[in-house]
Design a protein around this motif. Structure first.
Motif, PDB file in Angstrom:
ATOM      1  N   VAL A  43     -30.590 -33.289  -9.175  1.00 45.27           N
ATOM      2  CA  VAL A  43     -31.388 -32.361  -9.963  1.00 45.27           C
ATOM      3  C   VAL A  43     -32.456 -31.755  -9.058  1.00 45.27           C
ATOM      4  CG1 VAL A  43     -32.961 -32.147 -11.926  1.00 45.27           C
ATOM      5  CG2 VAL A  43     -30.964 -33.640 -12.085  1.00 45.27           C
ATOM      6  N   VAL A  44     -32.654 -30.461  -9.204  1.00 46.25           N
ATOM      7  CA  VAL A  44     -33.661 -29.739  -8.432  1.00 46.25           C
ATOM      8  C   VAL A  44     -34.800 -29.365  -9.390  1.00 46.25           C
ATOM      9  CG1 VAL A  44     -34.106 -27.785  -6.906  1.00 46.25           C
ATOM     10  CG2 VAL A  44     -31.824 -28.818  -6.956  1.00 46.25           C
ATOM     11  N   ALA A  45     -35.959 -29.954  -9.159  1.00 48.09           N
ATOM     12  CA  ALA A  45     -37.144 -29.701  -9.988  1.00 48.09           C
ATOM     13  C   ALA A  45     -37.846 -28.419  -9.515  1.00 48.09           C
ATOM     14  CB  ALA A  45     -38.096 -30.888  -9.912  1.00 48.09           C
ATOM     15  N   PRO A  46     -38.695 -27.856 -10.366  1.00 49.14           N
ATOM     16  CA  PRO A  46     -39.398 -26.621  -9.989  1.00 49.14           C
ATOM     17  C   PRO A  46     -40.264 -26.740  -8.736  1.00 49.14           C
ATOM     18  CG  PRO A  46     -39.531 -26.931 -12.351  1.00 49.14           C
ATOM     19  CD  PRO A  46     -38.920 -28.182 -11.778  1.00 49.14           C
ATOM     20  N   ASP A  47     -40.726 -27.947  -8.405  1.00 52.51           N
ATOM     21  CA  ASP A  47     -41.575 -28.106  -7.212  1.00 52.51           C
ATOM     22  C   ASP A  47     -40.803 -28.583  -5.984  1.00 52.51           C
ATOM     23  OD1 ASP A  47     -41.047 -30.679  -8.057  1.00 52.51           O
ATOM     24  OD2 ASP A  47     -43.107 -31.380  -7.919  1.00 52.51           O
ATOM     25  N   ALA A  48     -39.487 -28.576  -6.059  1.00 55.40           N
ATOM     26  CA  ALA A  48     -38.659 -29.100  -4.963  1.00 55.40           C
ATOM     27  C   ALA A  48     -38.532 -28.104  -3.810  1.00 55.40           C
ATOM     28  CB  ALA A  48     -37.270 -29.447  -5.487  1.00 55.40           C
ATOM     29  N   ASP A  49     -38.332 -28.651  -2.618  1.00 55.25           N
ATOM     30  CA  ASP A  49     -38.015 -27.849  -1.434  1.00 55.25           C
ATOM     31  C   ASP A  49     -36.518 -27.524  -1.520  1.00 55.25           C
ATOM     32  OD1 ASP A  49     -37.504 -26.746   1.055  1.00 55.25           O
ATOM     33  OD2 ASP A  49     -37.939 -28.577   2.166  1.00 55.25           O
ATOM     34  N   ILE A  50     -36.180 -26.256  -1.655  1.00 51.51           N
ATOM     35  CA  ILE A  50     -34.775 -25.875  -1.843  1.00 51.51           C
ATOM     36  C   ILE A  50     -34.122 -25.379  -0.562  1.00 51.51           C
ATOM     37  CG2 ILE A  50     -35.054 -25.400  -4.302  1.00 51.51           C
ATOM     38  CD1 ILE A  50     -35.094 -22.393  -3.578  1.00 51.51           C
ATOM     39  N   CYS A  61     -32.183 -21.213  -8.413  1.00 48.02           N
ATOM     40  CA  CYS A  61     -33.552 -21.747  -8.462  1.00 48.02           C
ATOM     41  C   CYS A  61     -34.578 -20.620  -8.402  1.00 48.02           C
ATOM     42  CB  CYS A  61     -33.782 -22.736  -7.327  1.00 48.02           C
ATOM     43  SG  CYS A  61     -32.937 -24.310  -7.555  1.00 48.02           S
ATOM     44  N   ALA A  62     -34.332 -19.613  -7.601  1.00 45.49           N
ATOM     45  CA  ALA A  62     -35.262 -18.483  -7.499  1.00 45.49           C
ATOM     46  C   ALA A  62     -35.378 -17.764  -8.842  1.00 45.49           C
ATOM     47  CB  ALA A  62     -34.809 -17.518  -6.411  1.00 45.49           C
ATOM     48  N   ALA A  63     -34.281 -17.698  -9.578  1.00 45.25           N
ATOM     49  CA  ALA A  63     -34.294 -17.030 -10.885  1.00 45.25           C
ATOM     50  C   ALA A  63     -34.916 -17.904 -11.961  1.00 45.25           C
ATOM     51  CB  ALA A  63     -32.872 -16.641 -11.281  1.00 45.25           C
TER      52      ALA A  63
END
Length: 88
Positions: A43-50, A61-63
């Motif tokens: 899971v990729v959270a809003p504060d994650a390094d993508i 994630c950008a959207a």
């Protein structure tokens, strides 16, 4: 008899409008016939390094992770941290 392994991100979902869940399939083939498939998820959270994510996940994630979503998530995490540490 050739065994091959293929790793594909076969499902990307948006959870609760804030988190991006990525399912990765590992497919084992023998002479181009699939003999095994296993899955893992992250899971990729809003504060994650993508930066280490695929370009497709980065675009999603950008959207999804707008500044409004990031701010709300940060406020939620700060409230949880305060609640956890509030008993001291």
């Amino acid at each position: 008899m050739a065994l091959t392994e293929e790793i594909v991100q076969d499902k990307i979902e948006i959870i609760n409008g804030t988190h991006v869940q990525v399912r990765t399939a590992t497919v084992i083939k023998k002479d181009d016939v699939e003999i095994s498939r296993s899955f893992s998820r992250h899971v990729v959270a809003p504060d994650a390094d993508i930066s280490g994510e695929s370009t497709e996940v980065q675009a999603i994630c950008a959207a999804v992770h707008t500044q409004t979503v990031k701010d709300a998530y940060a406020a939620h995490m700060a409230a949880q941290a305060a609640e956890m540490g509030g008993g001291e």
